[in-house]
Design an enzyme around this catalytic site. Structure first.
Site, mmCIF file in Angstrom:
data_model
loop_
_atom_site.group_PDB
_atom_site.id
_atom_site.type_symbol
_atom_site.label_atom_id
_atom_site.label_comp_id
_atom_site.label_asym_id
_atom_site.label_seq_id
_atom_site.Cartn_x
_atom_site.Cartn_y
_atom_site.Cartn_z
ATOM 1 N N GLU A 12 58.289 19.045 -42.292
ATOM 2 C CA GLU A 12 58.565 18.146 -44.133
ATOM 3 C C GLU A 12 59.312 18.863 -45.090
ATOM 4 O O GLU A 12 60.026 20.334 -44.781
ATOM 5 C CB GLU A 12 57.330 18.203 -44.943
ATOM 6 C CG GLU A 12 57.732 17.519 -46.495
ATOM 7 C CD GLU A 12 58.210 15.971 -46.339
ATOM 8 O OE1 GLU A 12 59.468 15.843 -46.956
ATOM 9 O OE2 GLU A 12 58.029 15.425 -46.094
ATOM 10 N N ILE A 13 60.299 17.906 -45.117
ATOM 11 C CA ILE A 13 62.110 18.805 -45.849
ATOM 12 C C ILE A 13 62.080 18.715 -47.191
ATOM 13 O O ILE A 13 62.938 19.873 -47.703
ATOM 14 C CB ILE A 13 63.196 17.497 -44.578
ATOM 15 C CG1 ILE A 13 64.528 18.194 -45.264
ATOM 16 C CG2 ILE A 13 63.565 16.202 -46.207
ATOM 17 C CD1 ILE A 13 65.809 17.631 -44.208
ATOM 18 N N ASP A 50 61.699 5.739 -44.015
ATOM 19 C CA ASP A 50 62.496 5.713 -44.813
ATOM 20 C C ASP A 50 63.016 4.880 -44.351
ATOM 21 O O ASP A 50 63.542 5.349 -43.229
ATOM 22 C CB ASP A 50 63.304 7.057 -45.733
ATOM 23 C CG ASP A 50 64.349 7.027 -46.207
ATOM 24 O OD1 ASP A 50 64.725 4.849 -46.327
ATOM 25 O OD2 ASP A 50 64.936 7.586 -47.607
ATOM 26 N N GLY A 92 57.536 14.328 -41.404
ATOM 27 C CA GLY A 92 57.850 13.605 -42.479
ATOM 28 C C GLY A 92 56.183 13.118 -43.153
ATOM 29 O O GLY A 92 55.713 12.369 -43.336
#
Length: 358
Positions: free
Chosen positions: A122-123, A232, A99
């Site tokens: 990273e998505i 998150d 992330g």
């Protein structure tokens, strides 16, 4: 009168122009190379990890093509290829930022670990595009600075000035770089004005869903460091399954992390910090205490994962430069500092695998 273009068109035009400027800049225009601006790479803060995103991932770590990510580390022997037919690297990727966001940690770690290949996962598409453009701009700027330094050094090499050139080599390089580079602004922060170790050739970023495909990228005991910075928190109980720290994922991290390797975590949410400690076996919640008293298979499985890690002491963390970078270099870390919030750090060391019983 032609109306102004919509915001999306402005963003697309800016991205295209930035990419072209980075790839086509000549050796004499260091000042023209600028870092991308975040306002043109806006995206939602979260992406659903359970959705079927259109992702490309290797069949196995032996099929992963890293050559386009680290061109400076490609094996010069063209016969050395992997199972997918791609060129091999001289060394393996061994540091991962899960992330990576806008790439603050990658940029901070690059000169600190110049001999280690570092990758960010990273998505989110736009965020990844920003990081990739940022790295390309930094690499291009370092190439121009090297060329300017080499030219200045060659011009000053005379027998009478040789000793003075040796003594003042670094000062001349810094002066040439300062003259060629623009002053940093809000959108172009951390623009280097001197050569840095590694020249940012050792960092890259890929789009990936860590919760699904982490073992597809990294072999057993390949990694030396894993960073999970300000993940998150997913406050709602029904969303806890989407947290990047869990018993299942911790087992995958332990598989890829070599014995003695470190897993770094930092968050500004105290509840999530205790969640991390519980899932690495440092703290026990009410459910875990009841499970320990029982003989359920789930309790044994959880204990097995926890036995793979031990927490690093505060004394060691004070000496670890990576912890300082993790606190200060990341975008989230800077935001927490501006808001005068708390940062909760926990680092875990991978234990040696226990021997099989005789």
């Amino acid at each position: 009168m032609t109306p102004p273009p919509p915001k999306r068109q402005k963003r697309d035009e800016y991205r295209k122009a930035t990419a072209e400027a980075t790839s086509q800049s000549g050796a004499s225009d260091v000042a023209e190379i600028k870092l991308p601006k975040k306002k043109y790479y806006r995206q939602r803060a979260h992406a659903n990890p359970f959705s079927d995103h259109h992702l490309k991932y290797p069949l196995s770590p032996a099929h992963m093509d890293w050559s386009s990510h680290y061109p400076a580390f490609v094996d010069p022997d063209p016969s050395h290829i992997n199972l997918a037919g791609a060129r091999r690297l001289l060394k393996d990727v061994e540091v991962v930022d899960i992330g990576c966001g806008f790439g603050g940690l990658l940029i901070g770690l690059a000169p600190l670990l110049p001999e280690s290949l570092i990758v960010g996962m990273e998505i989110r598409v736009s965020v990844l595009e920003y990081v990739t453009t940022r790295i390309q701009a930094l690499r291009a700027q370092q190439q121009k600075l090297r060329a300017a330094t080499a030219t200045a050094t060659a011009a000053s090499e005379t027998p009478s000035q040789q000793q003075a050139q040796i003594d003042g080599k670094q000062a001349n390089a810094n002066a040439a770089a300062d003259a060629a580079s623009p002053a940093p602004s809000t959108d172009t922060e951390h623009m280097p004005t001197t050569l840095v170790p590694g020249s940012y050739e050792n960092i890259s970023a890929i789009r990936s869903n860590t919760m699904k495909f982490f073992p597809n990228f990294f072999a057993r005991h390949q990694l030396s460091k894993i960073f999970i910075c300000f993940p998150d928190p997913h406050f709602k109980a029904r969303k806890h399954k989407a947290r990047i720290i869990s018993e299942t994922l911790n087992a995958e991290y332990a598989y890829a992390l070599r014995p003695g390797g470190l897993l770094y975590t930092i968050t500004d949410v105290e509840e999530y910090h205790h969640w991390i400690l519980r899932h690495f076996g440092v703290e026990l919640g009410a459910e875990e205490e009841s499970e320990e008293k029982s003989t359920s298979p789930n309790a044994n499985a959880n204990a097995g994962v926890r036995e793979l890690f031990e927490r690093v002491s505060e004394e060691e963390l004070e000496k670890d430069e990576c912890v300082r970078v993790m606190k200060e270099a990341t975008e989230e870390g800077k935001k927490v500092a501006r808001n005068k919030g708390n940062k909760y750090v926990a680092v875990f060391r991978r234990k040696t695998d226990p021997e099989w019983p005789a």
